[in-house]
Write a protein that holds these residues in place. Structure first.
Motif, PDB file in Angstrom:
ATOM      1  N   PRO A   7       0.824  -1.215   0.000  1.00 11.23           N
ATOM      2  CA  PRO A   7       0.000   0.000   0.000  1.00 11.23           C
ATOM      3  C   PRO A   7       0.859   1.266   0.000  1.00 11.23           C
ATOM      4  N   ARG A   8       0.237   2.382  -0.368  1.00 12.77           N
ATOM      5  CA  ARG A   8       0.883   3.699  -0.235  1.00 12.77           C
ATOM      6  C   ARG A   8       0.545   4.188   1.177  1.00 12.77           C
ATOM      7  N   SER A  10       2.254   6.737   2.775  1.00 16.91           N
ATOM      8  CA  SER A  10       2.520   8.169   2.936  1.00 16.91           C
ATOM      9  C   SER A  10       2.530   8.804   1.548  1.00 16.91           C
ATOM     10  N   ASP A  11       2.392  10.122   1.500  1.00 14.44           N
ATOM     11  CA  ASP A  11       2.356  10.828   0.222  1.00 14.44           C
ATOM     12  C   ASP A  11       3.657  10.714  -0.558  1.00 14.44           C
ATOM     13  N   THR A  12       4.777  10.582   0.146  1.00 19.11           N
ATOM     14  CA  THR A  12       6.077  10.545  -0.526  1.00 19.11           C
ATOM     15  C   THR A  12       6.574   9.125  -0.783  1.00 19.11           C
ATOM     16  N   MET A  13       5.840   8.146  -0.357  1.00 13.64           N
ATOM     17  CA  MET A  13       6.271   6.748  -0.473  1.00 13.64           C
ATOM     18  C   MET A  13       6.155   6.246  -1.909  1.00 13.64           C
ATOM     19  N   THR A  14       7.233   5.642  -2.413  1.00 12.23           N
ATOM     20  CA  THR A  14       7.207   5.009  -3.730  1.00 12.23           C
ATOM     21  C   THR A  14       7.449   3.499  -3.628  1.00 12.23           C
ATOM     22  N   GLU A  15       8.007   3.083  -2.492  1.00 13.57           N
ATOM     23  CA  GLU A  15       8.269   1.670  -2.226  1.00 13.57           C
ATOM     24  C   GLU A  15       8.352   1.487  -0.722  1.00 13.57           C
ATOM     25  N   THR A  40       8.597   2.328   5.800  1.00  8.08           N
ATOM     26  CA  THR A  40       8.446   3.344   4.760  1.00  8.08           C
ATOM     27  C   THR A  40       9.630   4.289   4.839  1.00  8.08           C
ATOM     28  N   ILE A  68       5.143   0.211  -4.608  1.00  8.16           N
ATOM     29  CA  ILE A  68       3.719   0.337  -4.296  1.00  8.16           C
ATOM     30  C   ILE A  68       2.904  -0.394  -5.354  1.00  8.16           C
TER      31      ILE A  68
END
Length: 92
Positions: A7-8, A10-15, A40, A68
């Motif tokens: 899942p995502r 946080s807003d800045t999470m890509t992986e 994260t 993600i």
């Protein structure tokens, strides 16, 4: 079988890194159960189950970095893992 995806969180999470499996393969899970911990870019967060069923298979080992949306595990229902019904005998 339904997939449990990264899942995502946080807003800045890509992986994220699957840091620890809480539930093992074959375990019954209910909606809201914590099934794994995800690291994260900001914190370690719990990954909760969205559905009820059996955690059929872990697709990634602990410590793996996963983008993600990629699958982490497969879930099924108790009926999907139960013994198949045998077909009736033919009386030809």
């Amino acid at each position: 079988m339904p997939e449990v995806n990264m899942p995502r969180l946080s807003d800045t999470m890509t992986e994220g890194v699957l840091s620890r499996w809480i539930k093992n393969e074959g375990d019954q899970v209910r909606e809201g159960d914590v099934i794994a911990e995800i690291d994260t870019d900001k914190a370690t967060m719990d990954l909760e189950a969205f559905d009820e069923g059996i955690l059929e298979k872990h697709l990634v080992p602990e410590g793996t970095t996963v983008p993600i949306g990629e699958p982490l595990a497969l879930t099924g229902t108790a009926t999907a893992t139960s013994k198949p019904i045998s077909s009736p005998s033919c009386r030809c």
